[in-house]
Design a protein around this motif. Sequence first.
Motif, mmCIF file in Angstrom:
data_model
loop_
_atom_site.group_PDB
_atom_site.id
_atom_site.type_symbol
_atom_site.label_atom_id
_atom_site.label_comp_id
_atom_site.label_asym_id
_atom_site.label_seq_id
_atom_site.Cartn_x
_atom_site.Cartn_y
_atom_site.Cartn_z
ATOM 1 N N ARG A 1 -8.277 -4.353 7.460
ATOM 2 C CA ARG A 1 -8.934 -3.111 7.037
ATOM 3 C C ARG A 1 -8.456 -1.924 7.873
ATOM 4 N N GLY A 2 -8.326 -2.136 9.174
ATOM 5 C CA GLY A 2 -7.870 -1.064 10.042
ATOM 6 C C GLY A 2 -6.434 -0.659 9.751
ATOM 7 N N THR B 1 0.830 -1.211 0.000
ATOM 8 C CA THR B 1 0.000 0.000 0.000
ATOM 9 C C THR B 1 0.863 1.259 0.000
ATOM 10 N N GLN C 1 -4.346 -4.790 14.784
ATOM 11 C CA GLN C 1 -5.406 -4.229 13.961
ATOM 12 C C GLN C 1 -5.869 -5.261 12.935
ATOM 13 N N LEU D 1 -4.790 -1.007 6.899
ATOM 14 C CA LEU D 1 -4.708 -0.329 5.608
ATOM 15 C C LEU D 1 -5.286 1.080 5.686
ATOM 16 N N ALA D 2 -6.357 1.249 6.469
ATOM 17 C CA ALA D 2 -6.952 2.579 6.635
ATOM 18 C C ALA D 2 -5.952 3.523 7.305
ATOM 19 N N THR D 3 -5.273 3.019 8.336
ATOM 20 C CA THR D 3 -4.266 3.827 9.026
ATOM 21 C C THR D 3 -3.114 4.153 8.093
ATOM 22 N N CYS D 4 -2.679 3.155 7.349
ATOM 23 C CA CYS D 4 -1.576 3.325 6.400
ATOM 24 C C CYS D 4 -1.914 4.379 5.347
ATOM 25 N N LEU D 5 -3.107 4.297 4.789
ATOM 26 C CA LEU D 5 -3.532 5.260 3.772
ATOM 27 C C LEU D 5 -3.649 6.669 4.340
ATOM 28 N N ALA D 6 -4.153 6.761 5.570
ATOM 29 C CA ALA D 6 -4.284 8.075 6.193
ATOM 30 C C ALA D 6 -2.914 8.699 6.452
#
Length: 200
Positions: free
Chosen positions: A109-110, A43, A106, A112-117
């Motif tokens: 999904r959590g 990611t 995590q 990846l969401a943190t990574c993207l943010a």
Amino acid sequence: MDHESLLAGFGLGFSLILAIGAQNAFVLRQGLARSHVFAVCLTCALSDAILIAAGVAGFGVLTQAVPGLEWGMRLFGAAFLIWYGARSLLAAWRGGQALQAGHGQQSLRGALATCLALTWLNPHVYLDTVVLLGAVAAQYDDRLLFGLGAVTASFVFFFSLGYGARLLAPVFARPGAWRVLELGVGLVMWAIAASLLLGG
């Protein structure tokens, strides 16, 4: 093949992501915890590839065309980093079993969401990839190869960091070491947030 452009892109791209930052600290922690390492590294690398491509294609002028865009990005990025830093500092304060690898991880999904943010809400990422790399790429005859070199550097760096972190696993088998890591991550996040708000 224009090897000069390729090597220049690799060298600059690697140097820009080498410094410890919010994104790198997260990848390091995921690597130590052996939690969704491949997905997180991929990611980060793909996000960098998209941003580098945008910069090489000439979209670095976007921040100049929209005067308030950079400041808005700074505010959103700083707010997220303050929140994430607080989470890490709280985890460091609690200590104990909650910090051991494999415990309380995590979800995919959590993570990846943190990574993207951490990637897309950080204005420094745009300044490094879209603006700086885009500006330097324009100086080379083969901008495509320059960009390819920078993208390759991102893939090499993130996967080396994510999987190389396992070499430190024996050290982080102790909860106390995780507390130190969380403390360091939290302070790094807050320092970056402060630099964003102060215009650094």
